[in-house]
Design an enzyme around this catalytic site. Structure first.
Site, short mmCIF file in Angstrom:
data_model
loop_
_atom_site.label_atom_id
_atom_site.label_comp_id
_atom_site.label_asym_id
_atom_site.label_seq_id
_atom_site.Cartn_x
_atom_site.Cartn_y
_atom_site.Cartn_z
N ALA A 124 -2.61 -4.14 7.23
CA ALA A 124 -3.37 -4.39 8.47
C ALA A 124 -2.48 -4.55 9.71
CB ALA A 124 -4.32 -5.59 8.34
N ALA A 125 -1.18 -4.30 9.59
CA ALA A 125 -0.33 -4.37 10.79
C ALA A 125 -0.77 -3.31 11.80
CB ALA A 125 1.13 -4.18 10.41
N GLY A 126 -1.07 -2.11 11.29
CA GLY A 126 -1.55 -1.04 12.18
C GLY A 126 -2.90 -1.42 12.79
N ASP A 127 -3.74 -2.10 12.02
CA ASP A 127 -5.05 -2.52 12.55
C ASP A 127 -4.87 -3.59 13.64
OD1 ASP A 127 -6.21 -0.86 10.67
OD2 ASP A 127 -6.37 -2.45 9.18
#
Ligand code: RIB
Length: 318
Positions: free
Chosen positions: A252-255
Site C-alpha cells: 500500500a505504499a503506492g496507494d
C-alpha cells in the site's frame, strides 16, 4: 475541502509473513498471519481522506463480514460511502499477500464483487463525480468501468489520475481511456508492462516516461521506490528524491502515494510539490505493517516532508 472521488476495488487482505517467498512446489513455514482492510481503491480513498481531502468511494463489496468491516473502516476514516454498493450475489474481494523479511510483497487478488462494478455504478455516482476536483482510478475493477469513470470525470472537468495497477496482462490500455487521463502514476513494473522499457536506471526511467507520454497522457509520475519519483510534464522531467525510512512492509505504499497526491492536487498544489509531499506519505506507509493501518495522517506526512530527506537508512519509499 477539496473533493476527490475514488472509483475502484475493496478487498480483505489475508497476509502471511515469511522469511522468503516459496519456490513453486515448495512448502515453507510463515511466522505471522493478519487480516487487514485493503484493495487499491479502498486504500487510496482512505489515504486521500487522511491526507486532508473530502473523499467519496465508488465500488462494490459483498454482503458479508469482510464488506461490513471495510465499509465501517472507510466511514471511520471520513470517506463518504453513498455510492458503495453492497452486492448480494458476490463476496467481498480478497487478496492473498506474502510479505518477506525485506518488506517486499507478492499479491494474488480474487476480485469477486469488484469484478461486478459497471458503467451503471459510475452513472449512479454522477452527483459525486460531476462535483469532483480529482477522480482517482486504478485497474482492479473491469476496464469498461474505469473507462466510463474517466470519461465522465473528464466531461466534468475533473483532473483524472490513473494508477495503472495491476498492469493489464497484455500491457495494453485502450486509447479512449488514455485520452481521458490527465496524470498516470505507474511504478517501475507497471511502466515496463505498458511500455516494454526497463526503468532500472535513469536513462530507462526517462525513456519510459517519454513512452508513456507518447501514449497520450501529458503528465507522468513514475514512482521508483528508494530511487525516488520521476515527474514528466510540459515543463520537462524532474527527479524528486525518496525519503529515508526503515521499511518493514511496502504493501500500500503506492496507494498512500496516490491518495496523498490526489488530495494535494485537489487542494490546488502544483504537480511537483504534490508529488514530493506524496513521496513522504508513501515512505511512511513502508514503516508499518498492512495496508489500511499503514496509511499516514496529514500531520505525519507534513512532519516527514518538513524534516526532509536526512533521517534513517534508505530502505524503501514510494
Ligand atoms: O496495493 C496494495 C493492495 O493491493 C492490497 O491492499 C491488496 O488488497 C491489493 O489490492
Amino acid at each position: 475541502m477539496a473533493r476527490v472521488v475514488v472509483v475502484g476495488s475493496l478487498n480483505c487482505d489475508f497476509v502471511v509473513r515469511v522469511a522468503r517467498r516459496p519456490e513453486t512446489g515448495e512448502t515453507i513455514m510463515g511466522n505471522r498471519f493478519d487480516t487487514f482492510v485493503g484493495g487499491k481503491g479502498n486504500n487510496q480513498a482512505i489515504a486521500c481522506a487522511r491526507a486532508g481531502a473530502e473523499v467519496s468511494m465508488v465500488g462494490r463489496i459483498g454482503d458479508d463480514a469482510f464488506g461490513e468491516t471495510i465499509s465501517r473502516t472507510l466511514r471511520t476514516a471520513g470517506v463518504r460511502c453513498d455510492h458503495l454498493v453492497v452486492d448480494a450475489d458476490a463476496g467481498t474481494g480478497i487478496a492473498d499477500i506474502q510479505v518477506d523479511d525485506a518488506g517486499n510483497n507478492a499479491i494474488v487478488v480474487v476480485p469477486r464483487a469488484n469484478a461486478k462494478v459497471t458503467g451503471s455504478d459510475v452513472d449512479a455516482a454522477a452527483e459525486a463525480i460531476d462535483g469532483a476536483a480529482v477522480v482517482l482510478l486504478q485497474l482492479e475493477i473491469p476496464l469498461d468501468a474505469v473507462a466510463a469513470a474517466a470519461r465522465r470525470a473528464k466531461a466534468a472537468a475533473a483532473t483524472v489520475i490513473l494508477n495503472p495497477a495491476p498492469a493489464p496482462a497484455d500491457g495494453q490500455l485502450p486509447e479512449a481511456l488514455l485520452r481521458s487521463v490527465d496524470i498516470i502514476v505507474p511504478n517501475e513494473s507497471e511502466a515496463r508492462a505498458l511500455t516494454g522499457i526497463d526503468a532500472q536506471n535513469e536513462e530507462g526511467a526517462r525513456s519510459a516516461a517519454k513512452a508513456l507520454q507518447a501514449l497520450g497522457v501529458a503528465r507522468v509520475v513514475l514512482t521508483l521506490g528508494e530511487r525516488g519519483v520521476l515527474v514528466a510534464d510540459d515543463r520537462g522531467m524532474e527527479w524528486l528524491p525518496a525519503f529515508r525510512v526503515h521499511a518493514v512492509d511496502t504493501t500500500a505504499a503506492g496507494d498512500a502515494f496516490c491518495g496523498a497526491l490526489a488530495a494535494r492536487l485537489a487542494g490546488g498544489l502544483a504537480l511537483r510539490e504534490a508529488a514530493s509531499w506524496a513521496a513522504a506519505a508513501g515512505a511512511l506507509a513502508c514503516t508499518r505493517h498492512g495496508a489500511e493501518p499503514s496509511l499516514p495522517m496529514r500531520a505525519e506526512i507534513d512532519d516527514l516532508a518538513r524534516r526532509g530527506h536526512e533521517a534513517g537508512p534508505r530502505d524503501g519509499a514510494t
